[in-house]
Every structure is written in structure tokens, then in C-alpha cells.
Design a protein around this motif. Structure first.
Motif, mmCIF file in Angstrom:
data_model
loop_
_atom_site.group_PDB
_atom_site.id
_atom_site.type_symbol
_atom_site.label_atom_id
_atom_site.label_comp_id
_atom_site.label_asym_id
_atom_site.label_seq_id
_atom_site.Cartn_x
_atom_site.Cartn_y
_atom_site.Cartn_z
ATOM 1 N N CYS A 1 0.850 -1.192 0.000
ATOM 2 C CA CYS A 1 0.000 0.000 0.000
ATOM 3 C C CYS A 1 0.885 1.241 0.000
ATOM 4 O O CYS A 1 1.799 1.347 0.806
ATOM 5 C CB CYS A 1 -0.902 0.006 1.232
ATOM 6 N N CYS B 1 -5.170 2.343 -0.832
ATOM 7 C CA CYS B 1 -5.462 1.935 0.548
ATOM 8 C C CYS B 1 -6.132 0.563 0.607
ATOM 9 O O CYS B 1 -7.115 0.305 -0.070
ATOM 10 C CB CYS B 1 -6.359 2.972 1.210
ATOM 11 N N LEU B 2 -5.558 -0.301 1.440
ATOM 12 C CA LEU B 2 -6.092 -1.652 1.587
ATOM 13 C C LEU B 2 -6.939 -1.779 2.853
ATOM 14 O O LEU B 2 -7.305 -2.879 3.256
ATOM 15 C CB LEU B 2 -4.944 -2.669 1.598
ATOM 16 N N GLY B 3 -7.209 -0.638 3.486
ATOM 17 C CA GLY B 3 -8.126 -0.630 4.629
ATOM 18 C C GLY B 3 -7.492 -1.034 5.936
ATOM 19 O O GLY B 3 -8.196 -1.443 6.861
ATOM 20 N N SER B 4 -6.193 -0.927 6.022
ATOM 21 C CA SER B 4 -5.518 -1.291 7.269
ATOM 22 C C SER B 4 -4.587 -0.155 7.692
ATOM 23 O O SER B 4 -3.458 -0.385 8.118
ATOM 24 C CB SER B 4 -4.747 -2.600 7.064
ATOM 25 N N CYS B 5 -5.091 1.059 7.594
ATOM 26 C CA CYS B 5 -4.276 2.263 7.832
ATOM 27 C C CYS B 5 -3.683 2.301 9.244
ATOM 28 O O CYS B 5 -2.607 2.850 9.444
ATOM 29 C CB CYS B 5 -5.105 3.516 7.596
ATOM 30 N N ASN C 1 -0.672 4.380 -0.169
ATOM 31 C CA ASN C 1 -1.597 5.481 0.037
ATOM 32 C C ASN C 1 -1.156 6.319 1.253
ATOM 33 O O ASN C 1 -0.105 6.060 1.826
ATOM 34 C CB ASN C 1 -3.015 4.940 0.208
ATOM 35 N N LEU C 2 -1.961 7.307 1.604
ATOM 36 C CA LEU C 2 -1.526 8.340 2.543
ATOM 37 C C LEU C 2 -0.933 7.822 3.866
ATOM 38 O O LEU C 2 0.215 8.122 4.185
ATOM 39 C CB LEU C 2 -2.686 9.305 2.834
ATOM 40 N N SER C 3 -1.699 7.044 4.620
ATOM 41 C CA SER C 3 -1.206 6.601 5.933
ATOM 42 C C SER C 3 0.068 5.774 5.801
ATOM 43 O O SER C 3 1.020 5.949 6.570
ATOM 44 C CB SER C 3 -2.269 5.768 6.660
ATOM 45 N N CYS C 4 0.069 4.874 4.827
ATOM 46 C CA CYS C 4 1.250 4.036 4.645
ATOM 47 C C CYS C 4 2.442 4.864 4.165
ATOM 48 O O CYS C 4 3.570 4.628 4.606
ATOM 49 C CB CYS C 4 0.940 2.887 3.683
ATOM 50 N N MET D 1 1.900 -1.279 5.430
ATOM 51 C CA MET D 1 1.440 -2.666 5.289
ATOM 52 C C MET D 1 1.465 -3.103 3.830
ATOM 53 O O MET D 1 1.552 -2.282 2.919
ATOM 54 C CB MET D 1 0.053 -2.849 5.905
HETATM 55 S S1 FES Z 1 -3.213 3.892 3.600
HETATM 56 FE FE1 FES Z 1 -2.280 1.944 3.606
HETATM 57 S S2 FES Z 1 -3.811 0.636 4.374
HETATM 58 FE FE2 FES Z 1 -4.781 2.583 4.261
#
Ligand code: FES
Length: 156
Positions: A80, A121-125, A82-85, A130
Motif C-alpha cells: 500500500c 489503501c487496503l483498509g488497514s491504515c 496510500n496516505l497513511s502508509c 502494510m
Molecule cells: S493507507 Fe495503507 S492501508 Fe490505508
């Protein structure tokens, strides 16, 4: 290659689902189980057997990122980014995996063991950074965790 057995499994979906569109995802699962990805040959066969235009099937496939549209290695690593990752170091995880596996994102190792790709995002932010390997989550990634996992998978 789409065998007669695969054809029969897909054809049998016609009796289970009153509307053929509801059989699309079960048919995709069959192709994925049997071939490891959804080939255009397989998609064409689903189109013929369920009577659904290929274009429509490809539209559905583009929505469900969990089905690979091309051949992937035995282990499909999807990191992932996306933002959090990203905030938690996804870029360095990706770079580390590229160096370790000696491939770039979008490539498969010459032994066809690993394919590396990135995902939204894979929903595990909450457990970033991850990645998912063949549908299994690996969270709070560190270089040490990656080393251990790659070593384990290489031995299987
Ligand atoms: S940003 Fe990586 S799991 Fe949501």
C-alpha cells in the motif's frame, strides 16, 4: 489455458444464478483459482459462456483490483502506498523490496516466485505501513519483518 473442466465449472454457474451478471465474480474466482490470474482468453470464455460482453467483464475486472489481469508470480506482493502508509514509510519499504528482490514495481522475479506491485489503501491504515501477499495482510512492516517473510516464502 482454459480446460474443459474450467469451462464446465463456469458453465455450471448458469444454473446457480438467475441473472448472469451475478455470476461474473464467481466466474472470476474460478479463473483466478485455476490460472492464478484472469487472462483475456479466460475472460473471452466467460463472455461466451455467460453471454456477457467482454467489454462489460473488463469493466468489472478493472474495479476489482484483487484479481490480477496479468500473470503474476507465486507470491503477489502488493504494498500500500496510500496516505497513511506513505506517512509511515511505504516508500522505503517499496525501495527495500525492489533492492531485495532485484526487480522494480510491476515486475516479477526471473524464477516467477515474486511479483511486486503497489496498491491504493487496503483498509488497514492503523497498522501502516502494510502490504498484502496473496490476500494475507502483513502489517507494521519493518525491514526485518520483510527479510523474515521473504526467507520463509522462498523456502515454501
Ligand atoms: S493507507 Fe495503507 S492501508 Fe490505508
Amino acid at each position: 489455458m482454459i480446460t474443459k473442466e474450467i469451462e464446465e465449472r463456469i458453465r455450471s454457474l448458469r444454473n446457480k444464478y438467475p441473472k448472469m451478471k451475478t455470476a461474473i465474480l464467481p466466474a472470476f474466482h474460478i479463473l483466478y483459482q485455476e490460472e492464478g490470474y484472469l487472462s483475456q482468453e479466460g475472460m473471452q470464455k466467460v463472455s461466451e459462456l455467460l453471454g456477457i460482453p467482454l467489454l462489460e467483464l473488463n469493466e468489472v475486472l478493472s474495479f476489482y483490483v484483487f484479481f490480477p489481469a496479468g500473470k503474476v508470480g507465486k507470491y503477489w506482493i502488493r504494498v500500500c502506498d496510500n496516505l497513511s502508509c506513505s506517512l509511515m514509510g511505504a516508500e522505503s519499504i517499496i525501495k527495500y523490496l525492489e533492492e531485495k528482490l532485484k526487480i522494480k514495481v510491476g515486475q516479477t522475479t526471473p524464477d516467477e516466485l515474486f511479483t511486486l506491485s503497489t496498491e491504493e489503501c487496503l483498509g488497514s491504515c492503523g497498522t501502516a505501513p502494510m502490504m498484502m501477499v496473496n490476500g494475507e495482510f502483513h502489517e507494521n512492516l519493518t525491514k526485518e519483518k520483510i527479510d523474515k517473510l521473504i526467507e520463509e516464502l522462498s523456502r515454501k
